[in-house]
Design a protein around this motif. Structure first.
Motif, PDB file in Angstrom:
ATOM      1  N   SER A  80     -11.250 -11.388   2.730  1.00 37.85           N
ATOM      2  CA  SER A  80     -10.552 -11.838   1.526  1.00 37.85           C
ATOM      3  C   SER A  80     -10.375 -10.761   0.451  1.00 37.85           C
ATOM      4  CB  SER A  80     -11.302 -13.022   0.902  1.00 37.85           C
ATOM      5  OG  SER A  80     -12.616 -12.645   0.541  1.00 37.85           O
ATOM      6  N   TRP A  81     -10.934  -9.558   0.644  1.00 39.40           N
ATOM      7  CA  TRP A  81     -10.770  -8.516  -0.359  1.00 39.40           C
ATOM      8  C   TRP A  81     -10.918  -7.130   0.263  1.00 39.40           C
ATOM      9  CZ3 TRP A  81     -15.175  -5.686  -0.398  1.00 39.40           C
ATOM     10  CH2 TRP A  81     -16.382  -6.336  -0.091  1.00 39.40           C
ATOM     11  N   ILE A  82     -10.408  -6.136  -0.455  1.00 39.21           N
ATOM     12  CA  ILE A  82     -10.524  -4.737  -0.058  1.00 39.21           C
ATOM     13  C   ILE A  82     -10.986  -3.936  -1.272  1.00 39.21           C
ATOM     14  CG2 ILE A  82      -9.285  -2.669   0.706  1.00 39.21           C
ATOM     15  CD1 ILE A  82      -7.312  -4.555   2.120  1.00 39.21           C
ATOM     16  N   PHE A  83     -12.001  -3.111  -1.045  1.00 41.97           N
ATOM     17  CA  PHE A  83     -12.496  -2.229  -2.102  1.00 41.97           C
ATOM     18  C   PHE A  83     -12.379  -0.788  -1.628  1.00 41.97           C
ATOM     19  CE2 PHE A  83     -16.060   0.203  -3.999  1.00 41.97           C
ATOM     20  CZ  PHE A  83     -15.680   0.121  -5.330  1.00 41.97           C
ATOM     21  N   ALA A  84     -11.888   0.111  -2.496  1.00 39.34           N
ATOM     22  CA  ALA A  84     -11.755   1.530  -2.137  1.00 39.34           C
ATOM     23  C   ALA A  84     -12.169   2.389  -3.317  1.00 39.34           C
ATOM     24  CB  ALA A  84     -10.312   1.843  -1.747  1.00 39.34           C
ATOM     25  N   THR A  85     -12.792   3.520  -3.011  1.00 38.68           N
ATOM     26  CA  THR A  85     -13.232   4.414  -4.080  1.00 38.68           C
ATOM     27  C   THR A  85     -13.247   5.860  -3.617  1.00 38.68           C
ATOM     28  OG1 THR A  85     -14.962   4.804  -5.743  1.00 38.68           O
ATOM     29  CG2 THR A  85     -15.689   4.252  -3.519  1.00 38.68           C
ATOM     30  N   VAL A  86     -13.027   6.761  -4.561  1.00 40.44           N
ATOM     31  CA  VAL A  86     -13.269   8.188  -4.353  1.00 40.44           C
ATOM     32  C   VAL A  86     -14.420   8.598  -5.265  1.00 40.44           C
ATOM     33  CG1 VAL A  86     -10.884   8.702  -3.708  1.00 40.44           C
ATOM     34  CG2 VAL A  86     -11.551   8.829  -6.123  1.00 40.44           C
ATOM     35  N   ASP A  87     -14.928   9.811  -5.072  1.00 42.73           N
ATOM     36  CA  ASP A  87     -16.051  10.249  -5.896  1.00 42.73           C
ATOM     37  C   ASP A  87     -15.574  10.750  -7.261  1.00 42.73           C
ATOM     38  OD1 ASP A  87     -15.217  12.942  -5.634  1.00 42.73           O
ATOM     39  OD2 ASP A  87     -16.372  13.197  -3.806  1.00 42.73           O
ATOM     40  N   LYS A  88     -16.480  11.317  -8.012  1.00 41.46           N
ATOM     41  CA  LYS A  88     -16.181  11.700  -9.397  1.00 41.46           C
ATOM     42  C   LYS A  88     -15.231  12.894  -9.505  1.00 41.46           C
ATOM     43  CE  LYS A  88     -20.617   9.933 -11.058  1.00 41.46           C
ATOM     44  NZ  LYS A  88     -21.954  10.267 -11.618  1.00 41.46           N
ATOM     45  N   VAL A  89     -15.039  13.619  -8.395  1.00 40.34           N
ATOM     46  CA  VAL A  89     -14.179  14.802  -8.435  1.00 40.34           C
ATOM     47  C   VAL A  89     -12.976  14.643  -7.501  1.00 40.34           C
ATOM     48  CG1 VAL A  89     -14.232  17.323  -8.520  1.00 40.34           C
ATOM     49  CG2 VAL A  89     -16.360  16.064  -8.666  1.00 40.34           C
ATOM     50  N   ASN A  90     -12.888  13.525  -6.791  1.00 41.48           N
ATOM     51  CA  ASN A  90     -11.778  13.265  -5.873  1.00 41.48           C
ATOM     52  C   ASN A  90     -11.728  14.311  -4.759  1.00 41.48           C
ATOM     53  OD1 ASN A  90      -9.483  11.951  -4.850  1.00 41.48           O
ATOM     54  ND2 ASN A  90      -8.094  13.203  -6.059  1.00 41.48           N
ATOM     55  N   THR A  91     -12.883  14.609  -4.169  1.00 46.33           N
ATOM     56  CA  THR A  91     -12.934  15.621  -3.115  1.00 46.33           C
ATOM     57  C   THR A  91     -12.294  15.150  -1.817  1.00 46.33           C
ATOM     58  OG1 THR A  91     -15.146  14.859  -2.479  1.00 46.33           O
ATOM     59  CG2 THR A  91     -15.019  16.704  -4.034  1.00 46.33           C
ATOM     60  N   ILE A  92     -12.262  13.833  -1.601  1.00 48.96           N
ATOM     61  CA  ILE A  92     -11.693  13.271  -0.365  1.00 48.96           C
ATOM     62  C   ILE A  92     -10.697  12.201  -0.788  1.00 48.96           C
ATOM     63  CG2 ILE A  92     -12.200  12.125   1.824  1.00 48.96           C
ATOM     64  CD1 ILE A  92     -15.115  13.237   1.452  1.00 48.96           C
ATOM     65  N   PRO A  93      -9.409  12.522  -0.838  1.00 52.26           N
ATOM     66  CA  PRO A  93      -8.420  11.627  -1.448  1.00 52.26           C
ATOM     67  C   PRO A  93      -8.176  10.331  -0.666  1.00 52.26           C
ATOM     68  CG  PRO A  93      -7.599  13.892  -1.344  1.00 52.26           C
ATOM     69  CD  PRO A  93      -8.831  13.833  -0.500  1.00 52.26           C
ATOM     70  N   LEU A  94      -7.808   9.316  -1.416  1.00 53.54           N
ATOM     71  CA  LEU A  94      -7.332   8.045  -0.858  1.00 53.54           C
ATOM     72  C   LEU A  94      -6.019   7.686  -1.552  1.00 53.54           C
ATOM     73  CD1 LEU A  94     -10.578   5.854  -0.650  1.00 53.54           C
ATOM     74  CD2 LEU A  94      -9.286   6.834   1.257  1.00 53.54           C
ATOM     75  N   PHE A  95      -5.183   6.919  -0.841  1.00 56.97           N
ATOM     76  CA  PHE A  95      -3.850   6.605  -1.327  1.00 56.97           C
ATOM     77  C   PHE A  95      -3.569   5.116  -1.136  1.00 56.97           C
ATOM     78  CE2 PHE A  95      -4.237  10.820   0.363  1.00 56.97           C
ATOM     79  CZ  PHE A  95      -3.702  11.618  -0.632  1.00 56.97           C
ATOM     80  N   TYR A  96      -2.667   4.599  -1.968  1.00 58.04           N
ATOM     81  CA  TYR A  96      -2.340   3.184  -1.828  1.00 58.04           C
ATOM     82  C   TYR A  96      -0.898   2.926  -2.255  1.00 58.04           C
ATOM     83  CZ  TYR A  96      -3.294   2.933  -6.902  1.00 58.04           C
ATOM     84  OH  TYR A  96      -3.273   3.121  -8.267  1.00 58.04           O
ATOM     85  N   PHE A  97      -0.372   1.828  -1.727  1.00 52.06           N
ATOM     86  CA  PHE A  97       0.976   1.380  -2.046  1.00 52.06           C
ATOM     87  C   PHE A  97       0.871   0.040  -2.746  1.00 52.06           C
ATOM     88  CE2 PHE A  97       4.650  -1.255  -1.046  1.00 52.06           C
ATOM     89  CZ  PHE A  97       5.710  -0.430  -1.381  1.00 52.06           C
ATOM     90  N   GLU A  98       1.597  -0.109  -3.839  1.00 54.54           N
ATOM     91  CA  GLU A  98       1.572  -1.353  -4.599  1.00 54.54           C
ATOM     92  C   GLU A  98       2.985  -1.681  -5.066  1.00 54.54           C
ATOM     93  OE1 GLU A  98      -0.193  -3.073  -8.849  1.00 54.54           O
ATOM     94  OE2 GLU A  98      -0.160  -0.916  -8.420  1.00 54.54           O
ATOM     95  N   ASN A  99       3.485  -2.837  -4.642  1.00 56.47           N
ATOM     96  CA  ASN A  99       4.821  -3.247  -5.062  1.00 56.47           C
ATOM     97  C   ASN A  99       5.032  -4.714  -4.701  1.00 56.47           C
ATOM     98  OD1 ASN A  99       7.415  -3.167  -6.047  1.00 56.47           O
ATOM     99  ND2 ASN A  99       8.280  -2.151  -4.249  1.00 56.47           N
ATOM    100  N   ASN A 100       5.289  -5.539  -5.714  1.00 54.30           N
ATOM    101  CA  ASN A 100       5.583  -6.973  -5.491  1.00 54.30           C
ATOM    102  C   ASN A 100       4.525  -7.658  -4.634  1.00 54.30           C
ATOM    103  OD1 ASN A 100       8.010  -6.773  -6.955  1.00 54.30           O
ATOM    104  ND2 ASN A 100       9.116  -6.071  -5.120  1.00 54.30           N
ATOM    105  N   ASN A 101       3.258  -7.485  -4.996  1.00 54.30           N
ATOM    106  CA  ASN A 101       2.125  -8.076  -4.293  1.00 54.30           C
ATOM    107  C   ASN A 101       1.928  -7.520  -2.882  1.00 54.30           C
ATOM    108  OD1 ASN A 101       1.346  -9.769  -6.431  1.00 54.30           O
ATOM    109  ND2 ASN A 101       2.808 -11.349  -5.798  1.00 54.30           N
ATOM    110  N   ASN A 102       2.707  -6.520  -2.527  1.00 51.48           N
ATOM    111  CA  ASN A 102       2.496  -5.850  -1.255  1.00 51.48           C
ATOM    112  C   ASN A 102       1.545  -4.693  -1.481  1.00 51.48           C
ATOM    113  OD1 ASN A 102       2.802  -5.495   1.457  1.00 51.48           O
ATOM    114  ND2 ASN A 102       4.774  -4.438   1.330  1.00 51.48           N
ATOM    115  N   PHE A 103       0.544  -4.546  -0.613  1.00 53.58           N
ATOM    116  CA  PHE A 103      -0.508  -3.566  -0.847  1.00 53.58           C
ATOM    117  C   PHE A 103      -0.993  -2.979   0.464  1.00 53.58           C
ATOM    118  CE2 PHE A 103      -5.088  -2.668  -0.943  1.00 53.58           C
ATOM    119  CZ  PHE A 103      -5.146  -1.704  -1.947  1.00 53.58           C
TER     120      PHE A 103
END
Length: 545
Positions: A80-103
């Protein structure tokens, strides 16, 4: 290419991520931790972050992540949920798409772009401008609308078709912890001790490889390992063989009793590498759509890998980014209470001037507007703290959006890495140091010289400049004398067009043909000017003039 596609999570397996499942929870993790482990994270995810909708709280999750020490990124998915995080310096990037409730969220933005069939002809013009002028975007934006990157110290929660974002950490050097100089020295020595102890413990006796230069930071890492008794260390140096950097690195390594290897690639072979399928694969694997590719170490690390000079289980440790965090990028003029427009001009000249042709009043205003939006979103104060908010802007910009990407050269070749000078204790200490001890790295230099770990500090010069190759020196001197009556701007432009290409110690300048540099009329600043230009031209197969 193996990918994980689980509902809204798109992951590329080739980038070194681990995946674990237990019942209905899946976790993807990459990195290292000093005060926890992937197993502990999973257990906390399973026991504490259950599927009870009422218990899923991004503030609670943020507080949890903020306590983790190390460099990492992870994604947790429940039904029922998704959690994502990077560290304090963003050493290992993550990306996401957000548009009209599409994720969608993942570790490789091209997977998301392909999944959503984003039209690469529809671009974010502001992001193009920012990359052209600095090499990276401002904030979370990429060159494609609706496709974003998590930024340093940020996490997100997608729950009930609602996306929540939270900045669990923002580097805040305006929060000064005033202490006497003696107390600062004691505290910094404690930080050095804990950081080196942490590093040694995490490497577990494996071979450590240090890209060693003549500067403070990599010397600190190497001498610190010697001071604490580590023996299995290989020091490597790149670029022109007889440069001051290379000569000094050899002396430092031998003084410490460590093996030293110089990695020499001819201009011809390095140029060939930059046109190779391997380099193209590297760029494709780590293309963030928000930063130019990191070219600093990639050719050399690939050569070391191919020749089996670095064992596969080695850990590479560099000095990134001790110069920034200790105050090396602070202009002494910021000690004064400057007018906002003067302070902004100093900042823009340093970070957004890859092409003088683009350095216009309109473009600067557009970028400053974006920076102010970042400041607003993170509660960064803009009055009375010239050095504070500009340090933070560089931290969130150049450092965490581009400089730390140099680790990708190690990732690409399958090596683990550590960043001790980006440790939590380093960040926390320097965040609170008064500005007068940061300017010209006063405190940093004083402590390192007084400690003299390994005997490689006193009497061994740091970052001494010499003109190489030797044939450049007389030609440069004659040109300077001849052009001096026409003013410094004319001379500096001539030097950049005619000599800078050959004086580049790393030889990364060969990524672009010399005739283009020689004939440039757009005001290139350095090699990264051309890397940004080529990167953006590749995106749409256009010629940016």
């Amino acid at each position: 290419m193996i990918t994980f596609a689980t509902d809204r999570v798109l992951m590329s397996h080739c980038l070194g991520w681990e995946k674990k499942d237990k019942k209905d929870i899946t976790i993807w993790f990459k990195g290292y931790l000093h005060n926890s482990s992937i197993s502990n994270i999973y257990e906390q995810a399973f026991n504490c972050l259950n599927d009870n909708d009422n218990d899923v709280d991004i503030v609670k999750l943020s507080n949890w992540v903020n306590e983790l020490r190390g460099h990492f990124s992870f994604i947790i998915r429940s039904p029922s949920w998704i959690f994502a995080t990077v560290d304090k310096v963003n050493t290992i990037p993550l990306f996401y798409f957000e548009n009209n409730n599409n994720f969608f969220v993942g570790n490789r933005p091209s997977l998301i772009k392909d999944k959503e069939r984003l039209n690469q002809k529809i671009i974010n013009n502001q992001s193009y401008l920012e990359i052209s002028m600095s090499g990276y975007t401002t904030g979370r934006d990429t060159i494609y609308p609706s496709l974003f990157q998590l930024t340093a110290g940020e996490c997100l929660l997608f729950h009930n078709n609602v996306l929540s974002r939270n900045f669990y950490y923002t580097y805040s050097p305006w929060k000064v912890n005033n202490r006497s100089e003696d107390k600062l020295i004691r505290d910094f020595n404690n930080v050095l001790h804990s950081t080196m102890t942490e590093l040694i413990r995490s490497t577990k006796g494996r071979k450590i490889v240090i890209p060693l230069s003549a500067g403070n930071d990599s010397r600190l890492v190497a001498s610190g390992l010697k001071h604490f008794g580590v023996k299995d260390v290989l020091c490597i140096s790149y670029g022109r063989k007889n440069s001051f950097e290379s000569i000094m690195a050899k002396e430092i390594a031998h003084k410490l009793g460590y093996k030293w290897k110089h990695v020499l690639i001819s201009d011809k072979n390095k140029r060939k590498f930059f046109h190779s399928k391997k380099f193209q694969k590297y760029k494709n694997n780590y293309d963030s759509y928000s930063s130019i590719p990191a070219v600093q170490d990639i050719a050399e690390i690939c050569l070391l890998k191919e020749n089996n000079i670095i064992p596969d289980d080695s850990i590479i440790v560099n000095g990134n980014s001790g110069d920034f965090i200790s105050g090396g990028h602070i202009s002494s003029s910021l000690m004064n209470d400057l007018k906002p427009e003067v302070a902004w001009e100093l900042f823009m000249q340093k970070h957004y001037s890859l092409w003088s042709k683009l350095y216009t009043s309109t473009n600067k205003k557009n970028i400053i507007k974006q920076l102010l939006e970042v400041a607003k979103s993170r509660d960064i104060p803009l009055s009375g703290h010239n050095h504070g908010f500009f340090e933070t802007f560089e931290y969130l910009g150049r450092q965490s959006m581009y400089v730390v990407n140099q680790q990708q050269a190690y990732d690409f070749n399958g090596y683990e890495w550590r960043l001790p000078l980006w440790s939590d204790s380093f960040i926390n200490f320097w965040e609170g140091v008064p500005m007068k001890y940061k300017v010209e790295q006063n405190l940093y230099n004083k402590v390192l010289q007084e400690n003299n770990w390994g005997g490689v500090w006193r009497g061994m010069p740091i970052n001494k400049k010499n003109i190489r190759p030797k044939w450049i020196a007389p030609l440069r001197l004659i040109s300077k004398i001849f052009l001096s009556p026409f003013g410094k701007p004319i001379w500096h432009k001539f030097e950049k067009n005619v000599f800078q290409y050959w004086m580049d110690v790393t030889r990364n300048s060969v990524i672009v043909p010399y005739h283009k540099v020689l004939l440039d009329s757009n005001g290139q600043k350095n090699t990264f000017s051309w890397v940004s230009k080529m990167y953006l031209e590749e995106k749409q197969n256009i010629n940016l003039e």
